[in-house]
Design a protein around this motif. Sequence first.
Motif, PDB file in Angstrom:
ATOM      1  N   SER A 267       0.815  -1.209   0.000  1.00 26.91           N
ATOM      2  CA  SER A 267       0.000   0.000   0.000  1.00 26.91           C
ATOM      3  C   SER A 267       0.850   1.261   0.000  1.00 26.91           C
ATOM      4  N   ASP A 268       2.152   1.150   0.181  1.00 23.42           N
ATOM      5  CA  ASP A 268       3.024   2.308   0.194  1.00 23.42           C
ATOM      6  C   ASP A 268       3.093   2.935  -1.198  1.00 23.42           C
ATOM      7  N   TYR A 269       2.848   4.248  -1.257  1.00 17.83           N
ATOM      8  CA  TYR A 269       2.763   4.913  -2.558  1.00 17.83           C
ATOM      9  C   TYR A 269       4.074   4.807  -3.346  1.00 17.83           C
ATOM     10  N   ARG A 270       5.179   4.988  -2.653  1.00 14.12           N
ATOM     11  CA  ARG A 270       6.464   4.925  -3.350  1.00 14.12           C
ATOM     12  C   ARG A 270       6.756   3.528  -3.894  1.00 14.12           C
ATOM     13  N   MET A 271       6.356   2.507  -3.134  1.00 16.95           N
ATOM     14  CA  MET A 271       6.533   1.148  -3.634  1.00 16.95           C
ATOM     15  C   MET A 271       5.656   0.911  -4.862  1.00 16.95           C
ATOM     16  N   GLU A 272       4.438   1.461  -4.838  1.00 15.07           N
ATOM     17  CA  GLU A 272       3.540   1.329  -6.000  1.00 15.07           C
ATOM     18  C   GLU A 272       4.175   1.947  -7.240  1.00 15.07           C
ATOM     19  N   GLU A 273       4.805   3.095  -7.064  1.00 16.61           N
ATOM     20  CA  GLU A 273       5.458   3.745  -8.194  1.00 16.61           C
ATOM     21  C   GLU A 273       6.642   2.927  -8.704  1.00 16.61           C
ATOM     22  N   LYS A 274       7.402   2.319  -7.793  1.00 15.14           N
ATOM     23  CA  LYS A 274       8.514   1.467  -8.203  1.00 15.14           C
ATOM     24  C   LYS A 274       8.014   0.279  -9.017  1.00 15.14           C
ATOM     25  N   LEU A 275       6.921  -0.316  -8.575  1.00 11.44           N
ATOM     26  CA  LEU A 275       6.357  -1.468  -9.273  1.00 11.44           C
ATOM     27  C   LEU A 275       5.824  -1.065 -10.649  1.00 11.44           C
ATOM     28  N   ARG A 276       5.216   0.119 -10.718  1.00 11.19           N
ATOM     29  CA  ARG A 276       4.721   0.585 -12.016  1.00 11.19           C
ATOM     30  C   ARG A 276       5.879   0.866 -12.980  1.00 11.19           C
ATOM     31  N   ARG A 277       6.939   1.417 -12.462  1.00 11.20           N
ATOM     32  CA  ARG A 277       8.100   1.661 -13.337  1.00 11.20           C
ATOM     33  C   ARG A 277       8.638   0.349 -13.900  1.00 11.20           C
ATOM     34  N   LEU A 278       8.526  -0.715 -13.112  1.00 10.17           N
ATOM     35  CA  LEU A 278       9.011  -2.011 -13.565  1.00 10.17           C
ATOM     36  C   LEU A 278       8.265  -2.492 -14.804  1.00 10.17           C
ATOM     37  N   ILE A 279       6.958  -2.189 -14.909  1.00 15.94           N
ATOM     38  CA  ILE A 279       6.169  -2.667 -16.051  1.00 15.94           C
ATOM     39  C   ILE A 279       6.052  -1.639 -17.179  1.00 15.94           C
ATOM     40  N   TYR A 280       6.385  -0.370 -16.891  1.00 13.31           N
ATOM     41  CA  TYR A 280       6.222   0.663 -17.921  1.00 13.31           C
ATOM     42  C   TYR A 280       7.539   1.192 -18.493  1.00 13.31           C
ATOM     43  N   ALA A 281       8.482   1.509 -17.629  1.00 12.59           N
ATOM     44  CA  ALA A 281       9.657   2.250 -18.084  1.00 12.59           C
ATOM     45  C   ALA A 281      10.702   1.329 -18.707  1.00 12.59           C
ATOM     46  N   GLU A 282      11.355   1.853 -19.748  1.00 14.38           N
ATOM     47  CA  GLU A 282      12.479   1.144 -20.348  1.00 14.38           C
ATOM     48  C   GLU A 282      13.643   1.147 -19.356  1.00 14.38           C
ATOM     49  N   GLY A 283      14.417   0.067 -19.330  1.00 18.11           N
ATOM     50  CA  GLY A 283      15.549   0.029 -18.420  1.00 18.11           C
ATOM     51  C   GLY A 283      16.334  -1.250 -18.599  1.00 18.11           C
ATOM     52  N   SER A 284      17.542  -1.233 -18.071  1.00 16.60           N
ATOM     53  CA  SER A 284      18.393  -2.413 -18.195  1.00 16.60           C
ATOM     54  C   SER A 284      19.003  -2.774 -16.843  1.00 16.60           C
ATOM     55  N   GLU A 285      18.239  -2.599 -15.793  1.00 17.10           N
ATOM     56  CA  GLU A 285      18.744  -2.924 -14.462  1.00 17.10           C
ATOM     57  C   GLU A 285      18.886  -4.427 -14.300  1.00 17.10           C
TER      58      GLU A 285
END
Length: 528
Positions: free
Chosen positions: A140-158
């Motif tokens: 339910s933490d907002y920042r964690m939600e944003e991290k999870l959304r970045r995982l499915i939306y943003a391009e990256g090579s982490e």
Amino acid sequence: MNKIMIVDDMPIFLEYLRGCIDWEIYGFEICCEAHDGKEALEKMEEYLPDVVLTDITMPYLNGLELSEEIVKNYPDTAVILITGNNEFEYARKAVKIGVCDYIVKPFEKEELILSLLKLKDNMAKAVESTSSEKEDSVNSDYRMEEKLRRLIYAEGSESDENIQRELGLSEGYPLLAVCKLAKSGKGVSISSEAEREELMNWEQMFARMLRGRIEIDGEYRLFHDYESNIVVLLSFRKKEARDQYKGYEFTDLAQIIKNQLEMEMHTCFGEPRDGFSGVRALYEKLLNKLSEKGTEAVYDLRVPAKSEDKWKVAPQISLDAVLRLNHDLETLQADDAEETIKGIWDRISQGDSPMSDVNILAGAVSVLLTNTIQAGFSMEAIYGKGFSPERELMQLKTREEMRDKIIELYRTRIEFQKGRSTSKSHSISVAAKEYIEKNYSNNQLSIADISGELLVNQTYLRKMFKEEMNMTLQEYMTSFRMQEAKRLILETDEKLVEVAENVGYSDVSYFSNCFKKFYGVSPRSMKK
């Protein structure tokens, strides 16, 4: 909170009902218990529950007789019967006398929750009275939600290690699931504002139910994407556990939803090929599969690595575009939104697939509608009465007309929000109070009337009012009416029936019960 009275002559079943559900996270509280129908009837006036949950076979006054008395004397209280198989015919008869619903033992706890939530206004009250405080602290933490959304939306090579550390996951074998909700028989399509708001509320409740059902040898993170779909990232401790996973919790919940509601929940899950760094690519494939509008409740896309042809899917709006459009709406950048939409169309202008247009159209509009509802705005306030994006867009003949229409919809929404006050939450809550104080004598006054007057949707209005005023809209409405009733009783010679009508109650008996519940004494006793 919706208040519930539970009635059963078996203490062990009362104990089960008390503990089988975390009532608070669904907007309910057990206000009292009774061991037979007679005791329940005696407690009705004292507690005035919103719902009575009762067994049928009880001494002194059985469930049917109790139900008949409640329906006759407490019309605003809903009754749900809990029956055994041998009492099924009694339950059918009870529905004819006004019982709202019945469930048959043995039952899943989710069946009971859905029976309660689908009653009139219970879903709205649940959304109004619950908060993220009762949700799992990580999910339910907002920042964690944003991290999870970045995982499915943003391009990256982490690397997988960085992603796991960022998400607080210690396990290493991921699986991704996406759940999409739809009205039965309608498939997955662009909905009207009212339908979409209703679906988003149900999605919140189903997410809570899934959190109580998922049990794996590992950890999971559950969140919503920008179109309000439920996304679950499962991380298994062992590869064997992931390989053996069948997703039965999704199948079971989908069946319960289908039986209880006129809705369907479809889930698609699969294994990312490149570990956690492959989640984004897999998410897009899962969405494509769900867009095919199949009939299965659960689709498992795990296939051998060589079966490349099975992964070929129809093109959709790119995930980067979804992220950018949502950001443009949040930051009120109409020009950038227009540039993004034109870029989407430029990439598909060479193709000749009608399905491609439909998918991209649905994605772009879905982002707009979901974001607008979450921001609290009424679609009709922005676009006019009877607005239906699906109907308007499907009447257009060319891709260019569709593109320009969607740009117009985005620009209109952004310009509308720019014209609103920055302290929207407080000003709306104050305006809602003022509207109630002017119209409390209307016995038909509803939350829908207030939301229509203030040009915000009901879900947002309820949440904002609760946060600003530390009470629900219904509580404030009742409180104001009771205070005005007390003034009329003490300062005028009006008859009780006149007092009731003047403060918005058409039934004087029900008004007296509410008054006694609020002040602890009856109207006549206060007068004396």
